[in-house]
Design a protein around this motif. Structure first.
Motif, short mmCIF file in Angstrom:
data_model
loop_
_atom_site.label_atom_id
_atom_site.label_comp_id
_atom_site.label_asym_id
_atom_site.label_seq_id
_atom_site.Cartn_x
_atom_site.Cartn_y
_atom_site.Cartn_z
N THR B 67 56.65 51.70 43.60
CA THR B 67 56.95 51.79 45.03
C THR B 67 56.81 53.23 45.55
O THR B 67 56.60 53.44 46.73
CB THR B 67 58.35 51.24 45.34
N ASP B 68 56.91 54.20 44.64
CA ASP B 68 56.74 55.59 45.07
C ASP B 68 55.29 55.87 45.46
O ASP B 68 55.02 56.65 46.37
CB ASP B 68 57.12 56.56 43.93
N TYR B 69 54.35 55.24 44.76
CA TYR B 69 52.94 55.48 45.01
C TYR B 69 52.26 54.21 45.51
O TYR B 69 52.53 53.12 45.00
CB TYR B 69 52.24 55.99 43.74
N VAL B 70 51.38 54.37 46.46
CA VAL B 70 50.74 53.21 47.08
C VAL B 70 49.65 52.61 46.18
O VAL B 70 48.74 53.32 45.76
CB VAL B 70 50.11 53.61 48.44
N ALA B 71 49.78 51.34 45.91
CA ALA B 71 48.73 50.48 45.34
C ALA B 71 48.18 50.83 43.95
O ALA B 71 48.03 49.94 43.11
CB ALA B 71 47.54 50.35 46.31
N GLN B 72 47.88 52.08 43.69
CA GLN B 72 47.17 52.38 42.44
C GLN B 72 47.94 51.99 41.17
O GLN B 72 47.34 51.38 40.28
CB GLN B 72 46.78 53.86 42.39
N PRO B 73 49.24 52.37 41.04
CA PRO B 73 49.93 51.98 39.81
C PRO B 73 49.97 50.46 39.62
O PRO B 73 49.73 49.96 38.52
CB PRO B 73 51.35 52.54 40.01
N ALA B 74 50.21 49.73 40.70
CA ALA B 74 50.28 48.27 40.58
C ALA B 74 48.92 47.70 40.18
O ALA B 74 48.83 46.78 39.35
CB ALA B 74 50.74 47.65 41.89
N ALA B 75 47.83 48.27 40.74
CA ALA B 75 46.50 47.78 40.38
C ALA B 75 46.21 48.06 38.90
O ALA B 75 45.67 47.22 38.18
CB ALA B 75 45.43 48.42 41.26
N GLU B 76 46.62 49.24 38.44
CA GLU B 76 46.42 49.56 37.01
C GLU B 76 47.20 48.60 36.12
O GLU B 76 46.70 48.09 35.13
CB GLU B 76 46.86 51.00 36.71
N ALA B 77 48.45 48.35 36.50
CA ALA B 77 49.29 47.47 35.68
C ALA B 77 48.72 46.07 35.64
O ALA B 77 48.60 45.46 34.57
CB ALA B 77 50.72 47.45 36.24
N LYS B 108 38.15 46.89 39.66
CA LYS B 108 38.41 47.10 38.22
C LYS B 108 37.91 45.91 37.39
O LYS B 108 37.34 46.09 36.32
CB LYS B 108 39.91 47.27 37.97
N THR B 109 38.18 44.70 37.87
CA THR B 109 37.82 43.52 37.08
C THR B 109 36.40 43.06 37.38
O THR B 109 35.84 42.27 36.63
CB THR B 109 38.77 42.33 37.38
N GLY B 110 35.87 43.52 38.53
CA GLY B 110 34.54 43.05 38.94
C GLY B 110 34.57 41.59 39.34
O GLY B 110 33.52 40.96 39.49
N SER B 111 35.77 41.05 39.51
CA SER B 111 35.82 39.64 39.85
C SER B 111 36.03 39.44 41.33
O SER B 111 36.38 40.35 42.07
CB SER B 111 36.89 38.92 39.03
N THR B 112 35.79 38.23 41.74
CA THR B 112 35.72 37.96 43.17
C THR B 112 37.10 37.96 43.82
O THR B 112 38.09 37.58 43.21
CB THR B 112 34.99 36.61 43.38
N LEU B 113 37.13 38.41 45.05
CA LEU B 113 38.37 38.46 45.83
C LEU B 113 38.11 37.77 47.15
O LEU B 113 37.18 38.11 47.86
CB LEU B 113 38.76 39.93 46.07
#
Ligand SMILES: Cc1cc2nc3c(=O)[nH]c(=O)nc-3n(C[C@H](O)[C@H](O)[C@H](O)COP(=O)(O)OP(=O)(O)OC[C@H]3O[C@@H](n4cnc5c(N)ncnc54)[C@H](O)[C@@H]3O)c2cc1C
Ligand SMILES: Nc1ncnc2c1ncn2[C@@H]1O[C@H](COP(=O)(O)O)[C@@H](O)[C@H]1O
Lengths: 254, 319
Positions: B67-77, B108-113
């Motif tokens: 929650t301290d950092y926007v989006a990147q940590p959650a995307a990595e996890a 990161k996954t190259g998969s469809t969104l």
């Protein structure tokens, strides 16, 4: 400051959308610079005016998208890049991000600015996917921005208010409508835009193969949704208020 | 067997964002395994509620890095977790944070969104609506994990009475992910019912002429009681009311019992956010305004005149 602004060319949103099979028709229709991207161009120009540097526009789209880039140039941007390729006709947000990342990464940049969502596609994800491909952080939904030490300080819209987010350069940000008041292109701007550098690239120029741009979503069906029916429409002859309150009683909310 | 994950946003006191409960409910109907991922303070506490709505396991971390950092940590996890456990489908509610997380994860996954999903027909087929909801588009998705951003209020949440096992996570967050830092939080304290929950919504548009006149909506809302006030983007952009009141494509999606649209033309981007209302009343001085095409009761007239009259009528009725 090297500022890159993403500008998308879209079918004129004031005209009824035309379909080309399962897709929105993009070629041979009247097009405009996405109005949402005018806020991005304005944000870039304001940063340049206060902090110096250069504003480069990048776009991916059909050949006619050059008009959207010209519009941004006539607002005051310094140069433009358009990636155009037959193989990109069905590009989705992932492909768009991959292509724009390749175009942007050719030169060093401090800040990439995009709209929160495009008016025609409104996936709202292209910019964060782009940020990931560029390997930089993103701050979306900026309703206010100001430069900070070696980076940017942004008021980021949230559902019930806003957060202040600080982020070092290089970064990608997206701006909301309302972040600023986009300027009109002056006559002088329009004239000088014709002489500004405008680079046109194909996928081959970017070293991207056609496998890298294959889309992984296929529209299989379009169908009309159940429509709500229009009810009763009455002229207010002084009884309108009473009709509304009867309606509310009927709906059991009062 | 399909393995479906629901990415659940949680608050520090362990409450789950409503959209995640809607998604868990839908995920159950897809068959197969249903699990949730919850990141940030409150995550482990939220596991109970996630279980109650159908998650058999919750991959949880209370680390405040999310929650301290926007989006990147959650995307990595999520990326590391999905490599370890190969979900077929990851569902996100289309919120500010989840859009960014899903967008990064897609690279990161190259998969469809797929964005703006309004229904999930099968594990590889989803539906969205275009042209203000007039046309439904069914899309087939390839690859895995498929990522879906689903519009809030697409499904009605129903508990299943289950229990979730908490699975601790084994992921590493890089320093590169700790860049966009939240340094201040300003949230408006809403009085009265929230827009998303209110049984009656009175929404105002540019037809109200100026910001001052929004108080006519507040007065009507308090006369009705249990009503909330919303707005169009045109008036939010004009600075008359805060963005938290915006209804529509870029704002909130609402499904009240009654929606009263006042001085609103009925642009497609507004309609997609409110057409799920059970009943719609519109007041507009232009009889050709598109809003009348979807209203159950339309009054052609001057809103500034009619609103105070309605408020008086209701007060009189209530005595
Ligand atoms: C990408 C994108 C996203 C968008 N997202 C949203 C969104 O989330 N939500 C949203 O609302 N919009 C959104 N919009 C904007 C949308 O297209 C419309 O511009 C907006 O909804 C119009 O707001 P409005 O009805 O208040 O104003 P207008 O369209 O200007 O309508 C005002 C109405 O008031 C009536 N009127 C005037 N005076 C009176 C009076 N005295 N009494 C009664 N009626 C009167 C007029 O007849 C008119 O119909 C989006 C647009 C884009 C491009
Ligand atoms: N083809 C494109 N060319 C340039 N910019 C784009 C393109 N597609 C999307 N963008 C940018 O990304 C933002 C969000 O787009 P979207 O994800 O389509 O909603 C837009 O407002 C643009 O700034």
């Amino acid at each position: 400051m090297n500022i890159v602004v993403c500008v998308k060319h879209i079918p004129d949103p004031n005209l009824p959308p035309q379909m080309d099979g399962h897709r929105l028709k993009r070629e041979g229709v009247q097009g405009v610079l996405d109005p949402g991207d005018e806020f991005g161009v304005e944000a870039g120009l304001q940063l340049k005016e206060t902090h110096g540097g250069e504003v480069t526009l990048v776009s991916m789209g059909p050949a006619a998208a050059i008009e959207a880039v010209r519009k941004g140039l006539s607002m005051g941007a310094d140069k433009g890049v358009l990636v155009s390729d037959e193989a990109l006709q069905e590009a989705d947000a992932l492909v768009t991000a991959r292509v724009l990342a390749a175009a942007i990464a050719r030169h060093p940049f401090d800040l990439v600015i995009a709209g929160v969502e495009s008016t025609d596609g409104y996936t709202g994800t292209m910019p964060s996917t782009l940020a990931e491909f560029l390997g930089v952080p993103q701050v979306t939904f900026a309703k206010h921005l100001e430069p900070a030490a070696d980076g940017i300080r942004v008021q980021r819209q949230t559902a019930e208010g806003y957060h202040v987010v600080e982020c070092p350069f290089p970064a990608v940000i997206t701006v909301t409508a309302g972040v600023n008041e986009p300027r009109y292109a002056s006559f002088k701007g329009i004239m000088s835009a014709k002489k500004k550098p405008l680079e046109q690239l194909s996928l081959a120029d970017l070293g991207i193969g056609s496998d890298d741009v294959a889309r992984k979503q296929q529209v299989i069906e379009l169908a009309p949704a159940d429509q709500r029916k229009a009810g009763e429409v009455i002229q207010d002859d002084g009884s309108g208020a009473q009709r509304i309150s009867e309606f509310l009683v009927d709906a059991k909310v009062i | 067997m399909t393995k479906t994950w629901v990415f659940a946003e949680v608050s520090p006191d362990g409450k789950v964002e409503a959209g995640a409960l809607e998604l868990l409910t839908k995920a159950r109907s897809l068959g197969g395994e249903v699990e949730a991922v919850a990141l940030g303070p409150g995550a482990t506490e939220a596991a109970a509620q996630l279980g109650e709505y159908g998650a058999s396991a919750v991959h949880a971390s209370d680390d405040s890095v999310y929650t301290d950092y926007v989006a990147q940590p959650a995307a990595e996890a999520l990326h590391q977790l999905s490599r370890q456990r190969s979900p077929d489908l990851i569902l996100f509610s289309m919120t500010y944070d989840s859009r960014d997380i899903a967008g990064r994860l897609s690279a990161k996954t190259g998969s469809t969104l797929m964005s703006n999903v309004t229904d999930i027909l099968s594990p590889d087929r989803a539906r969205t609506a275009v042209f203000g909801g007039a046309t439904l588009v069914d899309v087939e998705l390839e690859g895995s994990p498929k990522l879906l951003l689903v519009r809030p209020k697409s499904f009605v949440p129903e508990p299943s009475g289950g229990q979730a096992q908490i699975v601790p996570m084994d992921v590493q967050i890089s320093d590169d992910a700790k860049k966009a830092k939240r340094v201040e939080r300003h949230e408006e304290e809403a009085s009265g019912p929230k827009l998303e929950d209110a049984p009656v919504i009175i929404a105002g548009g540019r037809g109200l002429q100026d910001a001052e006149n929004f108080k006519l909506l507040d007065e009507l809302a308090s006369a009705i009681g249990n009503a909330a006030v919303g707005a169009t983007r045109a008036v939010v952009d004009a600075g008359w009311v805060p963005y938290s009141m915006q209804i529509g494509q870029t704002g909130k999606t609402v499904k009240p019992g009654v929606y009263i649209a006042v001085g609103i033309s009925g642009a497609t981007q507004h309609i997609v956010g409110m057409k799920g209302a059970k009943r719609i009343v519109a007041i507009n001085k232009d009889e050709d305004a598109p809003i009348f095409q979807i209203a159950d009761l339309g009054i052609v007239g001057d809103a500034l005149k009619i609103l105070p009259q309605v408020t008086e009528e209701i007060k009189a009725r209530k005595g």
